[in-house]
Scaffold this motif. Structure first.
Motif, PDB file in Angstrom:
ATOM      1  N   ASP A   1       0.809  -1.221   0.000  1.00  0.00           N
ATOM      2  CA  ASP A   1       0.000   0.000   0.000  1.00  0.00           C
ATOM      3  C   ASP A   1       0.841   1.269   0.000  1.00  0.00           C
ATOM      4  OD1 ASP A   1      -2.369  -1.479   0.051  1.00  0.00           O
ATOM      5  OD2 ASP A   1      -2.359  -1.566   2.241  1.00  0.00           O
ATOM      6  N   LYS A   2       2.107   1.140   0.220  1.00  0.00           N
ATOM      7  CA  LYS A   2       2.995   2.296   0.345  1.00  0.00           C
ATOM      8  C   LYS A   2       3.457   2.778  -1.038  1.00  0.00           C
ATOM      9  CE  LYS A   2       4.043   1.463   4.954  1.00  0.00           C
ATOM     10  NZ  LYS A   2       3.049   2.101   5.746  1.00  0.00           N
ATOM     11  N   LEU A   3       3.490   4.090  -1.197  1.00  0.00           N
ATOM     12  CA  LEU A   3       3.969   4.668  -2.455  1.00  0.00           C
ATOM     13  C   LEU A   3       5.408   4.243  -2.735  1.00  0.00           C
ATOM     14  CD1 LEU A   3       3.809   6.531  -4.915  1.00  0.00           C
ATOM     15  CD2 LEU A   3       4.360   8.449  -3.384  1.00  0.00           C
ATOM     16  N   TRP A   4       6.269   4.229  -1.727  1.00  0.00           N
ATOM     17  CA  TRP A   4       7.668   3.867  -1.966  1.00  0.00           C
ATOM     18  C   TRP A   4       7.783   2.443  -2.496  1.00  0.00           C
ATOM     19  CZ3 TRP A   4       9.881  -0.270   0.310  1.00  0.00           C
ATOM     20  CH2 TRP A   4       9.387  -0.711   1.542  1.00  0.00           C
ATOM     21  N   PHE A   5       6.884   1.556  -2.089  1.00  0.00           N
ATOM     22  CA  PHE A   5       6.905   0.183  -2.603  1.00  0.00           C
ATOM     23  C   PHE A   5       6.665   0.205  -4.118  1.00  0.00           C
ATOM     24  CE2 PHE A   5       4.967  -3.772  -3.920  1.00  0.00           C
ATOM     25  CZ  PHE A   5       5.749  -4.730  -3.308  1.00  0.00           C
ATOM     26  N   ARG A   6       5.657   0.973  -4.543  1.00  0.00           N
ATOM     27  CA  ARG A   6       5.358   1.064  -5.981  1.00  0.00           C
ATOM     28  C   ARG A   6       6.494   1.752  -6.739  1.00  0.00           C
ATOM     29  NH1 ARG A   6       0.599   2.313  -3.429  1.00  0.00           N
ATOM     30  NH2 ARG A   6       0.629   4.509  -4.034  1.00  0.00           N
ATOM     31  N   MET A   7       7.168   2.679  -6.093  1.00  0.00           N
ATOM     32  CA  MET A   7       8.328   3.320  -6.719  1.00  0.00           C
ATOM     33  C   MET A   7       9.435   2.294  -6.943  1.00  0.00           C
ATOM     34  SD  MET A   7       8.241   6.918  -4.583  1.00  0.00           S
ATOM     35  CE  MET A   7       9.630   7.739  -5.378  1.00  0.00           C
ATOM     36  N   ARG A   8       9.616   1.408  -5.963  1.00  0.00           N
ATOM     37  CA  ARG A   8      10.643   0.357  -6.120  1.00  0.00           C
ATOM     38  C   ARG A   8      10.227  -0.655  -7.185  1.00  0.00           C
ATOM     39  NH1 ARG A   8      15.277  -0.299  -5.494  1.00  0.00           N
ATOM     40  NH2 ARG A   8      15.462  -2.031  -4.051  1.00  0.00           N
ATOM     41  N   VAL A   9       8.924  -0.891  -7.331  1.00  0.00           N
ATOM     42  CA  VAL A   9       8.451  -1.753  -8.423  1.00  0.00           C
ATOM     43  C   VAL A   9       8.882  -1.142  -9.755  1.00  0.00           C
ATOM     44  CG1 VAL A   9       6.370  -2.530  -9.663  1.00  0.00           C
ATOM     45  CG2 VAL A   9       6.514  -2.779  -7.155  1.00  0.00           C
ATOM     46  N   PHE A  10       8.757   0.166  -9.869  1.00  0.00           N
ATOM     47  CA  PHE A  10       9.180   0.845 -11.088  1.00  0.00           C
ATOM     48  C   PHE A  10      10.693   0.725 -11.267  1.00  0.00           C
ATOM     49  CE2 PHE A  10      10.156   4.684 -13.645  1.00  0.00           C
ATOM     50  CZ  PHE A  10       9.494   4.298 -14.794  1.00  0.00           C
ATOM     51  N   ASP A  11      11.464   0.802 -10.184  1.00  0.00           N
ATOM     52  CA  ASP A  11      12.913   0.593 -10.266  1.00  0.00           C
ATOM     53  C   ASP A  11      13.226  -0.788 -10.850  1.00  0.00           C
ATOM     54  OD1 ASP A  11      13.806   3.031  -9.210  1.00  0.00           O
ATOM     55  OD2 ASP A  11      13.909   2.266  -7.161  1.00  0.00           O
ATOM     56  N   ILE A  12      12.539  -1.794 -10.335  1.00  0.00           N
ATOM     57  CA  ILE A  12      12.767  -3.176 -10.806  1.00  0.00           C
ATOM     58  C   ILE A  12      12.472  -3.274 -12.299  1.00  0.00           C
ATOM     59  CG2 ILE A  12      11.968  -5.579 -10.580  1.00  0.00           C
ATOM     60  CD1 ILE A  12      13.722  -4.553  -8.212  1.00  0.00           C
ATOM     61  N   TYR A  13      11.416  -2.623 -12.714  1.00  0.00           N
ATOM     62  CA  TYR A  13      11.061  -2.594 -14.139  1.00  0.00           C
ATOM     63  C   TYR A  13      12.194  -1.942 -14.940  1.00  0.00           C
ATOM     64  CZ  TYR A  13       8.858  -0.926 -18.433  1.00  0.00           C
ATOM     65  OH  TYR A  13       8.579  -0.633 -19.731  1.00  0.00           O
ATOM     66  N   LEU A  14      12.664  -0.781 -14.486  1.00  0.00           N
ATOM     67  CA  LEU A  14      13.731  -0.081 -15.206  1.00  0.00           C
ATOM     68  C   LEU A  14      15.002  -0.933 -15.297  1.00  0.00           C
ATOM     69  CD1 LEU A  14      13.579   3.614 -13.954  1.00  0.00           C
ATOM     70  CD2 LEU A  14      13.085   2.778 -16.258  1.00  0.00           C
ATOM     71  N   TRP A  15      15.332  -1.584 -14.214  1.00  0.00           N
ATOM     72  CA  TRP A  15      16.575  -2.374 -14.194  1.00  0.00           C
ATOM     73  C   TRP A  15      16.516  -3.521 -15.203  1.00  0.00           C
ATOM     74  CZ3 TRP A  15      16.819  -2.919  -8.173  1.00  0.00           C
ATOM     75  CH2 TRP A  15      17.076  -1.662  -7.620  1.00  0.00           C
ATOM     76  N   GLY A  16      15.320  -4.001 -15.477  1.00  0.00           N
ATOM     77  CA  GLY A  16      15.182  -5.159 -16.356  1.00  0.00           C
ATOM     78  C   GLY A  16      14.990  -4.831 -17.821  1.00  0.00           C
ATOM     79  N   LEU A  17      14.927  -3.551 -18.183  1.00  0.00           N
ATOM     80  CA  LEU A  17      14.724  -3.188 -19.598  1.00  0.00           C
ATOM     81  C   LEU A  17      15.894  -3.599 -20.465  1.00  0.00           C
ATOM     82  CD1 LEU A  17      13.097   0.356 -19.446  1.00  0.00           C
ATOM     83  CD2 LEU A  17      12.030  -1.780 -20.144  1.00  0.00           C
TER      84      LEU A  17
END
Length: 191
Positions: A175-191
């Motif tokens: 539920d935390k915004l920072w968690f979703r921000m880290r999800v986006f980090d994981i996405y970026l790292w895998g591009l």
């Protein structure tokens, strides 16, 4: 596209449960710095007096409520540069993410910057200005994907809630915004 985001949510949730949760709960900066692969950049940090000095530098910035998140980054960046005679763009972002407001500090990482540049163009800056340019582009990309990430996070959370032997307290972090921000980090790292 939502399936892609759901996979990223699951991937980060696993990473969080296996590694980051304990680091954040125990608030052990030096173990976290090892995990984030930045401790090796600080010569002599293994000694007790150097650790204490290092913590004093960090606490003097993080605990200064008069500073904005940008000012904290600049202040810590400059103090670490003065003390260690090196520019710590990534380490500064990770230390502030670990010790300050996770939603105000974006993690600067080689993989993330490479893919942000690929998606948004070159960053013509150096030092802490490079970090701020990166953050601006990162936030633009996050904003474009935020609704999808939120929906996917909610679907994954619902899935886990329907799973036997899983309590809601185990997944409240989603539920935390920072968690979703880290999800986006994981996405970026895998591009």
């Amino acid at each position: 596209m939502s399936t892609v985001w759901e996979l990223q949510v699951i991937k980060y949730y696993q990473q969080y449960c296996e590694s980051e949760k304990i680091l954040l709960e125990k608030n052990n900066l030096f173990k976290a710095m090892t995990y984030f692969k930045i401790i090796r950049n600080f010569n002599g940090i293994g000694s007790k007096e150097n650790k204490e000095e290092f913590l004093q530098i960090i606490n003097s910035v993080v605990n200064n409520s008069k500073l904005s998140s940008e000012q904290k980054y600049i202040e810590l960046f400059n103090k670490l540069k003065q003390r260690y005679n090196k520019q710590f763009i990534s380490a500064t972002s990770k230390i502030l993410w670990l010790r300050d407001n996770k939603e105000q500090h974006i993690i600067f990482d080689d993989n993330a910057i490479k893919n942000v540049i690929k998606l948004r163009g070159k960053i013509k800056a150096s030092g802490y200005e490079k970090y701020f340019m990166f953050c601006k582009k990162w936030r633009e990309l996050f904003k474009e994907n935020e609704k999808q990430i939120l929906k996917s996070t909610q679907r994954v959370k619902e899935f886990y809630l329907d799973t036997p032997n899983f309590s809601s307290s185990d997944i409240d972090v989603m539920d935390k915004l920072w968690f979703r921000m880290r999800v986006f980090d994981i996405y970026l790292w895998g591009l």
